[in-house]
Write a protein that holds these residues in place. Structure first.
Motif, mmCIF file in Angstrom:
data_model
loop_
_atom_site.group_PDB
_atom_site.id
_atom_site.type_symbol
_atom_site.label_atom_id
_atom_site.label_comp_id
_atom_site.label_asym_id
_atom_site.label_seq_id
_atom_site.Cartn_x
_atom_site.Cartn_y
_atom_site.Cartn_z
ATOM 1 N N ASN A 1 38.170 39.340 42.139
ATOM 2 C CA ASN A 1 37.678 37.503 42.064
ATOM 3 C C ASN A 1 37.228 37.465 40.966
ATOM 4 O O ASN A 1 37.077 36.288 40.323
ATOM 5 C CB ASN A 1 37.786 36.795 43.937
ATOM 6 C CG ASN A 1 38.739 36.777 44.400
ATOM 7 O OD1 ASN A 1 39.711 37.023 44.252
ATOM 8 N ND2 ASN A 1 38.857 37.166 45.997
ATOM 9 N N ASN B 1 44.278 38.275 37.747
ATOM 10 C CA ASN B 1 43.885 37.620 36.802
ATOM 11 C C ASN B 1 43.286 39.401 36.791
ATOM 12 O O ASN B 1 42.068 39.217 37.448
ATOM 13 C CB ASN B 1 42.942 37.048 36.388
ATOM 14 C CG ASN B 1 41.680 36.059 35.534
ATOM 15 O OD1 ASN B 1 41.457 37.457 34.989
ATOM 16 N ND2 ASN B 1 41.017 35.518 35.418
ATOM 17 N N GLN C 1 40.323 40.416 34.629
ATOM 18 C CA GLN C 1 39.315 40.038 34.095
ATOM 19 C C GLN C 1 38.334 41.539 34.126
ATOM 20 O O GLN C 1 38.186 42.176 33.200
ATOM 21 C CB GLN C 1 38.718 39.178 34.051
ATOM 22 C CG GLN C 1 37.716 38.768 32.868
ATOM 23 C CD GLN C 1 39.107 38.663 31.517
ATOM 24 O OE1 GLN C 1 39.260 38.510 31.083
ATOM 25 N NE2 GLN C 1 38.003 39.915 30.025
ATOM 26 N N SER C 2 38.183 41.445 36.007
ATOM 27 C CA SER C 2 37.200 42.545 36.161
ATOM 28 C C SER C 2 37.677 44.123 35.663
ATOM 29 O O SER C 2 37.104 44.778 35.419
ATOM 30 C CB SER C 2 37.466 42.753 37.854
ATOM 31 O OG SER C 2 37.044 41.504 37.809
ATOM 32 N N TYR D 1 45.917 37.704 32.846
ATOM 33 C CA TYR D 1 46.919 38.008 33.784
ATOM 34 C C TYR D 1 48.423 38.894 33.408
ATOM 35 O O TYR D 1 48.644 38.363 32.964
ATOM 36 C CB TYR D 1 47.778 36.236 34.289
ATOM 37 C CG TYR D 1 47.077 35.469 34.287
ATOM 38 C CD1 TYR D 1 46.408 35.292 35.915
ATOM 39 C CD2 TYR D 1 46.056 34.665 33.641
ATOM 40 C CE1 TYR D 1 45.269 34.452 36.534
ATOM 41 C CE2 TYR D 1 44.891 33.632 35.156
ATOM 42 C CZ TYR D 1 44.615 33.573 35.660
ATOM 43 O OH TYR D 1 44.493 32.605 36.151
ATOM 44 N N LYS E 1 36.081 37.947 38.648
ATOM 45 C CA LYS E 1 36.446 38.095 36.495
ATOM 46 C C LYS E 1 34.991 39.438 35.935
ATOM 47 O O LYS E 1 35.254 38.204 35.196
ATOM 48 C CB LYS E 1 37.087 37.373 36.199
ATOM 49 C CG LYS E 1 38.679 36.379 37.423
ATOM 50 C CD LYS E 1 38.435 35.244 36.777
ATOM 51 C CE LYS E 1 39.429 34.350 37.747
ATOM 52 N NZ LYS E 1 38.674 34.496 38.885
ATOM 53 N N ASP E 2 34.601 40.009 37.188
ATOM 54 C CA ASP E 2 33.259 40.069 35.647
ATOM 55 C C ASP E 2 33.242 42.548 35.887
ATOM 56 O O ASP E 2 33.100 42.539 36.748
ATOM 57 C CB ASP E 2 32.405 40.132 36.652
ATOM 58 C CG ASP E 2 30.878 40.605 36.085
ATOM 59 O OD1 ASP E 2 31.040 41.163 34.609
ATOM 60 O OD2 ASP E 2 29.971 40.204 36.267
#
Length: 154
Positions: free
Chosen positions: A130, A64, A66-67, A79, A132-133
């Motif tokens: 991990n 993932n 997202q970060s 993903y 996701k930011d």
């Protein structure tokens, strides 16, 4: 340049039918900036190849990401599977090659920024991935070094 043409079904979409993409990011690594390369490379003073190789191990595979996406992304699925991140030495520095099933908005520039940042260790990068930011990540690498070099279709 157009190298070949192929007739496709009317359902074909240049972006959404792709099953993989390859980007290259060009970096000038030198103590003195060469202005003739300013439009097409990002300049850095030095490069830690061992740290780079440690960090790429964290990113290879399906994760993932997202970060590593900027605001404004229209991608619903964060993903992506990174198949390879490689470095190719050049006279002026290096070309970094990213191969994946796809990329999120500004993902390669964000990845490159993290890979070139010597303050981001392998462990820190794993925590960023991990977490996701995007706010935990530093600045992206500038756009001028980024090139789309290949798109794969079924």
């Amino acid at each position: 340049s157009i190298l070949s043409l192929e007739e496709v079904d009317t359902s074909f979409h240049a972006r959404y039918s792709a099953v993989g993409k390859v980007y290259e990011y060009r970096v000038q690594i030198a103590p003195v900036y060469d202005p003739s390369l300013r439009l097409y490379t990002h300049h850095i003073l030095d490069f830690n190849q061992a740290l780079f190789e440690e960090k790429t191990g964290v990113l290879i595979g399906k994760h993932n990401f997202q970060s590593f996406v900027n605001a404004g992304s229209q991608e619903k699925n964060p993903y992506k599977e990174i198949r390879a991140i490689t470095m190719h030495p050049k006279d002026y520095g290096a070309v970094f090659r990213f191969e994946a099933d796809g990329f999120l908005y500004k993902m390669v520039r964000n990845l490159m920024g993290a890979l070139l940042d010597s303050k981001i260790t392998k462990k820190v990068l794993q925590n960023i991935l991990n977490g996701k930011d995007r706010k935990k990540l530093g600045k992206p690498a500038p756009a001028k070094g980024l090139f789309l070099v290949d798109v794969h279709y079924p």
